[in-house]
Enzyme design. Structure first.
Site, PDB file in Angstrom:
ATOM      1  N   SER A  33      -7.540  10.752  17.241  1.00 30.50           N
ATOM      2  CA  SER A  33      -7.844   9.727  18.240  1.00 30.50           C
ATOM      3  C   SER A  33      -6.603   9.396  19.071  1.00 30.50           C
ATOM      4  CB  SER A  33      -8.368   8.461  17.541  1.00 30.50           C
ATOM      5  OG  SER A  33      -8.525   7.409  18.456  1.00 30.50           O
ATOM      6  N   ARG A  83      -7.677  -4.806   4.716  1.00 33.71           N
ATOM      7  CA  ARG A  83      -8.226  -3.454   4.729  1.00 33.71           C
ATOM      8  C   ARG A  83      -9.687  -3.441   4.313  1.00 33.71           C
ATOM      9  NH1 ARG A  83      -4.758  -0.890   0.430  1.00 33.71           N
ATOM     10  NH2 ARG A  83      -6.600   0.435   0.262  1.00 33.71           N
ATOM     11  N   ARG A 141       0.840  -1.194   0.000  1.00 36.99           N
ATOM     12  CA  ARG A 141       0.000   0.000   0.000  1.00 36.99           C
ATOM     13  C   ARG A 141       0.877   1.247   0.000  1.00 36.99           C
ATOM     14  NH1 ARG A 141      -4.502   1.430   4.658  1.00 36.99           N
ATOM     15  NH2 ARG A 141      -5.707   2.935   3.448  1.00 36.99           N
ATOM     16  N   GLY A 153       1.155  -2.092  10.958  1.00 41.10           N
ATOM     17  CA  GLY A 153       0.773  -0.886  11.686  1.00 41.10           C
ATOM     18  C   GLY A 153       1.298   0.422  11.126  1.00 41.10           C
ATOM     19  N   GLU A 154       1.501   0.499   9.804  1.00 43.52           N
ATOM     20  CA  GLU A 154       2.063   1.730   9.242  1.00 43.52           C
ATOM     21  C   GLU A 154       1.118   2.918   9.397  1.00 43.52           C
ATOM     22  OE1 GLU A 154       4.175   3.460   5.194  1.00 43.52           O
ATOM     23  OE2 GLU A 154       4.108   1.303   5.555  1.00 43.52           O
ATOM     24  N   ARG A 155      -0.205   2.691   9.335  1.00 48.58           N
ATOM     25  CA  ARG A 155      -1.148   3.790   9.527  1.00 48.58           C
ATOM     26  C   ARG A 155      -1.009   4.385  10.934  1.00 48.58           C
ATOM     27  NH1 ARG A 155      -6.158   3.039   9.997  1.00 48.58           N
ATOM     28  NH2 ARG A 155      -6.873   5.093   9.371  1.00 48.58           N
ATOM     29  N   GLY A 171      -4.174   7.898  22.773  1.00 52.90           N
ATOM     30  CA  GLY A 171      -2.941   7.145  22.584  1.00 52.90           C
ATOM     31  C   GLY A 171      -3.144   6.008  21.589  1.00 52.90           C
ATOM     32  N   GLU A 199      -1.751  -8.152   5.838  1.00 56.94           N
ATOM     33  CA  GLU A 199      -2.375  -7.013   6.515  1.00 56.94           C
ATOM     34  C   GLU A 199      -3.079  -6.126   5.494  1.00 56.94           C
ATOM     35  OE1 GLU A 199      -1.291  -3.107   9.252  1.00 56.94           O
ATOM     36  OE2 GLU A 199       0.019  -3.785   7.651  1.00 56.94           O
ATOM     37  N   ASN A 200      -2.445  -5.917   4.360  1.00 53.64           N
ATOM     38  CA  ASN A 200      -3.040  -5.089   3.305  1.00 53.64           C
ATOM     39  C   ASN A 200      -4.351  -5.697   2.802  1.00 53.64           C
ATOM     40  OD1 ASN A 200      -2.784  -2.782   1.432  1.00 53.64           O
ATOM     41  ND2 ASN A 200      -2.630  -4.375  -0.124  1.00 53.64           N
TER      42      ASN A 200
END
Length: 267
Positions: free
Chosen positions: A38, A100, A24, A62-64, A43, A96-97
């Site tokens: 958020s 989504r 991504r 967890g790149e986002r 946190g 993970e991608n």
């Protein structure tokens, strides 16, 4: 993905780098801003997954959250550091991608292709790892044979993956693009597109004896074909002495209303 023995660490954002195998490349700005807001208030609720490298850490999952933490002005992020191979990191990033919510059909197909290319897997092996059937994977991969313009329409949400697979039947790229634009402009359903493509391809396969009567002038034959492609239905032009008529065929109320709407939009 996390085991019960995994230890959460606070890792400096400066030591973290994006996963080089992350398929991504685009992260929607508005959603990233929402996540940053958020994180500012609550946190990071779920630790990201990192892999230790010579120069720090690579993000596995967890790149986002990482990008949103940067936007929120954070200096550290909770993380679980895992010992894994390049192949494992690559596979986890792609999986993970695939999870989504906003993943479109072309991005899904690209992820399957990346798994096959990067990990040297067959379609069957990809299907087994992801709990899919091999025909499903093969069917999705067909979308990558579409012209870039049409895969762009699918990524933009203007066409579905099913529209794309139907267009592949046309083979001819200019016809494919022209039909795709018409389907978008007139909001064709997949079923209607299938019918249109079926009629278009069956016409091309007709023997020469079934071609339009040679008694009709070529200009009229050409206009009949043009109108058929434009409005997605059979069109007949007949002339007698100084008069003539153009007939548009429809077989349902839905088709009738679609034609009327098309005529009105051009008036």
């Amino acid at each position: 993905m996390h085991d019960s023995q995994a230890q959460v660490e606070e890792v400096s954002l400066d030591q973290i780098r994006p996963n080089p195998y992350q398929p991504r490349k685009h992260f929607e700005a508005a959603k990233l801003e929402d996540l940053a807001a958020s994180i500012s208030e609550h946190g990071v609720l779920q630790p990201i997954i990192l892999r230790k490298t010579v120069r720090g850490y690579h993000i596995v999952v967890g790149e986002r959250r990482f990008r949103a933490s940067q936007k929120a002005g954070k200096t550290h992020i909770p993380a679980i550091v895992k010992d894994m191979t390049e192949a494992e990191m690559m596979e986890l990033a792609i999986i993970e991608n695939l999870q989504r919510e906003d993943l479109n059909a072309v991005e899904e197909a690209e992820s399957y292709r990346k798994l096959m290319d990067d990990l040297k897997l067959t379609q069957k092996e990809v299907a087994t790892r992801l709990g899919k059937s091999r025909p499903y994977i093969a069917n999705m991969l067909r979308l990558l044979n579409l012209p870039p313009a049409i895969t762009g329409y699918i990524k933009a949400g203007k066409l579905s993956g099913a529209h794309g697979r139907t267009l592949l039947v046309l083979k001819d790229e200019p016809t494919m693009k022209r039909t795709a634009k018409q389907a978008i402009r007139e909001a064709w359903s997949v079923r209607y597109l299938e019918k249109y493509v079926s009629e278009l391809t069956s016409e091309e396969k007709k023997p020469s004896k079934e071609e339009p009567s040679p008694k009709k002038p070529r200009l009229i034959q050409r206009e009949e074909r043009r109108l058929k492609e434009r409005y997605g239905t059979n069109v007949a032009i007949t002339t007698k002495r100084n008069k003539g008529q153009i007939t548009f065929e429809f077989t349902s109320e839905e088709e009738f209303l679609r034609l009327i709407e098309a005529f009105n939009s051009e008036s």
